[in-house]
Design a protein around this motif. Structure first.
Motif, PDB file in Angstrom:
ATOM      1  N   THR A 166     -49.828  41.401 -53.996  1.00  0.00           N
ATOM      2  CA  THR A 166     -50.084  40.019 -53.552  1.00  0.00           C
ATOM      3  C   THR A 166     -50.486  39.909 -52.274  1.00  0.00           C
ATOM      4  N   GLU A 192     -53.812  35.241 -60.797  1.00  0.00           N
ATOM      5  CA  GLU A 192     -52.690  34.476 -60.312  1.00  0.00           C
ATOM      6  C   GLU A 192     -52.451  34.917 -58.878  1.00  0.00           C
ATOM      7  N   ARG A 241     -55.151  33.654 -56.570  1.00  0.00           N
ATOM      8  CA  ARG A 241     -54.916  32.227 -56.168  1.00  0.00           C
ATOM      9  C   ARG A 241     -53.876  32.120 -54.928  1.00  0.00           C
ATOM     10  N   ILE A 242     -52.993  32.900 -55.154  1.00  0.00           N
ATOM     11  CA  ILE A 242     -51.496  32.770 -54.411  1.00  0.00           C
ATOM     12  C   ILE A 242     -51.938  33.358 -53.010  1.00  0.00           C
ATOM     13  N   HIS A 261     -51.492  40.480 -63.703  1.00  0.00           N
ATOM     14  CA  HIS A 261     -51.547  38.882 -63.195  1.00  0.00           C
ATOM     15  C   HIS A 261     -52.657  38.915 -62.077  1.00  0.00           C
ATOM     16  N   MET A 299     -47.044  25.520 -56.388  1.00  0.00           N
ATOM     17  CA  MET A 299     -47.744  26.297 -57.283  1.00  0.00           C
ATOM     18  C   MET A 299     -49.154  26.260 -57.335  1.00  0.00           C
ATOM     19  N   THR A 341     -46.228  30.408 -55.709  1.00  0.00           N
ATOM     20  CA  THR A 341     -46.436  31.070 -56.920  1.00  0.00           C
ATOM     21  C   THR A 341     -47.296  30.407 -58.003  1.00  0.00           C
ATOM     22  N   ASP A 342     -47.582  30.694 -59.139  1.00  0.00           N
ATOM     23  CA  ASP A 342     -48.530  30.134 -60.193  1.00  0.00           C
ATOM     24  C   ASP A 342     -47.953  29.010 -60.787  1.00  0.00           C
ATOM     25  N   THR A 343     -48.843  28.453 -61.669  1.00  0.00           N
ATOM     26  CA  THR A 343     -48.238  27.321 -62.552  1.00  0.00           C
ATOM     27  C   THR A 343     -47.635  27.543 -63.680  1.00  0.00           C
ATOM     28  N   ASP A 359     -45.776  36.040 -58.087  1.00  0.00           N
ATOM     29  CA  ASP A 359     -46.351  35.419 -59.350  1.00  0.00           C
ATOM     30  C   ASP A 359     -45.203  34.823 -60.450  1.00  0.00           C
ATOM     31  N   SER A 360     -45.296  34.132 -61.163  1.00  0.00           N
ATOM     32  CA  SER A 360     -44.267  33.772 -61.925  1.00  0.00           C
ATOM     33  C   SER A 360     -43.387  34.553 -62.629  1.00  0.00           C
TER      34      SER A 360
END
Length: 266
Positions: A114, A89, A92-93, A86, A265, A244-246, A221-222
């Motif tokens: 992360t 993701e 982006r986070i 991930h 998100m 978190t992510d979408t 992440d999700s």
């Protein structure tokens, strides 16, 4: 009848190929698109569709260029392995979390892949001066040569799997410090159980990080949501925000928001 037979045959071929892919993942822990193309003599488009379908069903985890065996949240894994999961993701986070930091603040960066993305982003933001407290060797090295940025490294017992320092020495140092913000990476977050991790010493240190910080942001992440691990860090009412992510499950997001957690998100 003649029109249905090829369709049924193609479906059986697809299901058989996907079953064999799962068997390979179970035996070898990971597979690559390139290797599966050679093995099954089909296109890379077909293999990617197979892996996407199996990942959607929860049978494996997609990684860059292939797939890996599903992760057990109760087990610990090397940081190099986690970095491949991930990644987009997490980046982006990490970028979104770094935007919360203000010049002059003292922040705590927990160990993890992360939070390492936050450190990478922080290097390039003009947020000076900043003091970073961390138990993560990789984040400390990332930030060590950044001008006007002070790094406070917690001592303790080295966990080679995560490049982090834990234990009584780390806790003793942390008790004498305070921070404006904590950015905490977790292995599992369940709305009922709370935050948890496979390592007991890591959980104890994380709990203390939460006590000495004014504001707590969890970065996960999700894939971490809805999971439970061995050692509980805290209940969700001890945190202020989750980034978190979408791909996050809507029911879990709603449950966290009902408990007063701000969920972002990206």
């Amino acid at each position: 009848m003649s029109d249905e037979a090829p369709t049924r045959g193609a479906r059986l071929l697809t299901e058989e190929r996907r079953r064999k892919i799962l068997e390979l993942v179970e035996m070898e822990n990971r597979v690559t698109v390139e290797g599966l193309v050679r093995r099954f003599a089909v296109s890379s488009v077909t293999i990617r569709a197979d892996l996407d379908s199996l990942a959607k069903a929860g049978s494996l985890i997609r990684s860059h260029g292939g797939a890996i065996k599903c992760i057990d949240p109760r087990a610990d894994y090397p940081i190099a392995f986690k970095e491949a999961l991930h990644h987009a993701e997490k980046a982006r986070i990490g970028h979104a979390a770094a935007e919360l930091i203000r010049p002059g603040q003292i922040i705590i960066l927990d160990s993890g892949t992360t939070t390492a993305e936050i450190a990478r982003r922080l290097k390039h933001l003009r947020l000076r001066p900043i003091t970073v407290i961390t138990n993560a060797l990789n984040s400390a090295m990332e930030l060590s040569s950044t001008p006007d940025l002070s790094v406070v490294m917690l001592g303790g017992i080295l966990r080679p799997m995560s490049f982090s320092l834990v234990g009584p020495q780390a806790e003793q140092t942390l008790r004498n410090l305070n921070a404006d913000q904590l950015f905490l990476g977790v292995d599992a977050l369940d709305p009922e159980l709370g935050l948890s991790t496979p390592d007991i010493l890591e959980a104890q240190l994380n709990a203390l990080m939460i006590k000495v910080a004014k504001e707590v942001t969890v970065v996960a992440d999700s894939s971490k949501l809805g999971r439970r691990s061995l050692s509980v860090i805290c209940k969700t009412n001890a945190i202020h925000r989750l980034i978190t992510d979408t791909g996050a499950d809507g029911q879990i997001v709603e449950a966290l928001r009902e408990q007063g957690v701000v969920v972002q998100m990206v």
